[in-house]
Write an enzyme that holds these catalytic residues in place. Structure first.
Site, PDB file in Angstrom:
ATOM      1  N   GLU A  96      -5.114  -8.771   0.824  1.00 51.07           N
ATOM      2  CA  GLU A  96      -5.821  -8.329   2.092  1.00 51.07           C
ATOM      3  C   GLU A  96      -7.372  -8.180   1.646  1.00 51.07           C
ATOM      4  O   GLU A  96      -7.739  -7.541   0.793  1.00 51.07           O
ATOM      5  CB  GLU A  96      -5.354  -7.069   2.637  1.00 51.07           C
ATOM      6  CG  GLU A  96      -3.920  -7.273   3.382  1.00 51.07           C
ATOM      7  CD  GLU A  96      -3.289  -5.687   4.122  1.00 51.07           C
ATOM      8  OE1 GLU A  96      -4.227  -5.256   4.655  1.00 51.07           O
ATOM      9  OE2 GLU A  96      -2.460  -5.823   3.932  1.00 51.07           O
ATOM     10  N   GLU A 106       0.940  -1.221   0.082  1.00 50.28           N
ATOM     11  CA  GLU A 106      -0.012   0.101   0.121  1.00 50.28           C
ATOM     12  C   GLU A 106       0.811   1.256   0.005  1.00 50.28           C
ATOM     13  O   GLU A 106       0.922   1.919   1.108  1.00 50.28           O
ATOM     14  CB  GLU A 106      -0.931  -0.145   1.292  1.00 50.28           C
ATOM     15  CG  GLU A 106      -1.926  -1.285   1.347  1.00 50.28           C
ATOM     16  CD  GLU A 106      -2.758  -1.054   2.201  1.00 50.28           C
ATOM     17  OE1 GLU A 106      -2.793  -0.224   2.904  1.00 50.28           O
ATOM     18  OE2 GLU A 106      -3.783  -1.887   2.404  1.00 50.28           O
TER      19      GLU A 106
END
Ligand code: BGC
Length: 443
Positions: free
Chosen positions: A354, A166
């Site tokens: 995720e 991220e």
């Protein structure tokens, strides 16, 4: 249990990250990270929580691997704490830190669980931050030094590598919104951080290729489905800008060797972007073996001219359930996102690295954690994945976030995402109902 039809080779896993679970923040020669520094400063994390102990996974990793085995996991995605390996960020290696991860990998392989390693999940060595952190272009070379060592030490056993987790969060949430370490409020710095993180990704992929290892390398982006709140021209344009900010700012460099135009023009009008060197975009644009995506929710956007650069705001939709993070549960967004990725960006395998939700989990009088809302969340998102595969998107695996309750960054221990419940006082682990459900599903 709902019936699913996944390809035979589909990988089911669970994910964690070093700072969120390991604890042992200053043990066996580990150096300080920016998250150690940030959480130790008052006011940054709810209740003054820190990752000093977290789940004590550093000392309990064998017990945790036994639980993973009990859950039938095919793969475990975890991250390496850079300052555990290089306490000063670069130069001198901390052998004890390296040994910890070697043992972890060996234990996993013994249990028949494939390790998937994330190199950077936000715990930059504080020593590097002192040299300017990700704003300093040199950090991209330190990142290569760190990655090369791990490829050398673990590259024969670990077949799946993720450069960054991220980059949007590491750059913008940490340097513009100030909610994460290093806690800055400087958009210009955040843009530079984002660029250097992407550059370091490209350099590390190149290094991996040079070393000719038998495995795969990719990156994990946090992506959202973006919807305008209405079909008005201004809301649609606002949503397009948010799409560039939260998705395309990272997707376009990786797959198209460029930054998206609209936002780039705005940034150019306001900041000096001379740190983008000639040739950088080509370095970022390395061929990757897979794309990892973290999906939690969608963003609904409404124009708001009161803000200069980001002239819009986020709207909370009523109707669908929201999680303890205040995030809307919206599985269709995952389906749409996957279809768009295939249409516009890549034919490479995609891993959902995720996906999950925070819930207000409680241990009942029988010692059981009934988290039906989490089961519903996983079930509906896995249905979205299944649908995307049917429509031709090569999704190759799914990692639940998270294996266990852990340190949820600025929220400290107040938000539980785990399949496994952790009592943060005693460190006792309990399989939640969702863990038993997931175990059955994998079986
Ligand atoms: C991160 C995790 C985090 C999760 C839930 C992702 O942004 O990669 O570290 O715990 O979302 O907020």
């Amino acid at each position: 249990m709902t019936e699913y039809n996944f390809p035979d080779v589909f990988i089911f896993g669970a994910a964690t990250s070093s700072y969120q679970i390991e604890g042992a923040w200053d043990k066996d020669g580990k150096g300080e990270s920016i998250w150690d520094r940030f959480s130790h400063q008052e006011g940054n994390v709810l209740n003054g929580d820190t990752g000093d102990q977290a789940c004590d996974h550093y000392n309990r990793f064998k017990e945790d691997i036994a639980l993973m085995k009990e859950l039938n996991l095919d793969s475990y995605r975890f991250s390496i704490s850079w300052p555990r390996i290089f306490p000063e960020g670069h130069g001198k290696v901390n052998q004890a830190g390296l040994d910890f991860y070697k043992e972890l990998v060996d234990e996993l392989l013994k249990a028949g669980i494939e390790p998937a390693i994330t190199l950077y999940h936000w715990d930059l060595p504080q020593a590097i931050q002192e040299e300017g952190g990700w704003e300093n272009r040199k950090t991209t070379d330190y990142f290569v030094e760190y990655a090369e060592l791990l490829f050398y030490e673990l590259g024969d056993k670990v077949k799946s590598w993720i450069t960054h987790n991220e980059p949007w969060v590491a750059s913008f949430l940490g340097n513009y919104f100030g909610e994460h370490a290093p806690g800055k409020n400087d958009l210009s710095a955040a843009i530079q951080v984002a660029h250097n993180i992407m550059l370091s990704h490209g350099k590390v992929v190149k290094k991996y290729r040079e070393m000719d290892l038998d495995g795969e390398i990719g990156i994990t982006l946090d992506l959202h489905e973006i919807n305008p709140v209405s079909q008005s021209k201004s809301d649609i344009e606002a949503a397009e800008l948010e799409e560039e900010f939260s998705n395309r700012w990272f997707l376009d460099p990786i797959f198209k060797a460029k930054y998206p135009d609209k936002l780039m023009n705005k940034f150019k009008d306001n900041f000096n972007l001379e740190f983008i060197d000639e040739g950088d975009m080509e370095i970022i644009n390395q061929e990757i073996d897979f794309l990892g995506i973290n999906y939690y929710t969608r963003h609904v956007i409404e124009a708001d001219k009161s803000n200069n650069i980001f002239d819009y705001k986020h709207v909370k939709m009523i109707g669908n359930p929201h999680t303890e993070m205040g995030w809307e549960v919206y599985p269709d967004g995952l389906y749409n996102l996957l279809i768009n990725l295939k249409e516009e960006y890549t034919d490479k395998p995609i891993y959902i690295t995720e996906n999950g939700r925070a819930s207000d989990d409680k241990v009942d009088e029988y010692g059981r954690v009934n988290d039906k809302d989490r089961i519903d969340y996983y079930a509906s998102h896995l249905k979205a994945v299944e649908r995307a595969i049917k429509s031709g998107v090569p999704v190759a695996g799914y990692y639940a976030w998270s294996l266990m309750d852990n340190f949820e960054w600025a929220w400290g221990y107040t938000r539980r995402f785990g399949l496994i419940y952790v009592d943060f006082e005693t460190k006792k682990r309990i399989l939640k109902d969702s863990a038993k459900w997931y175990r059955q599903l994998i079986k």
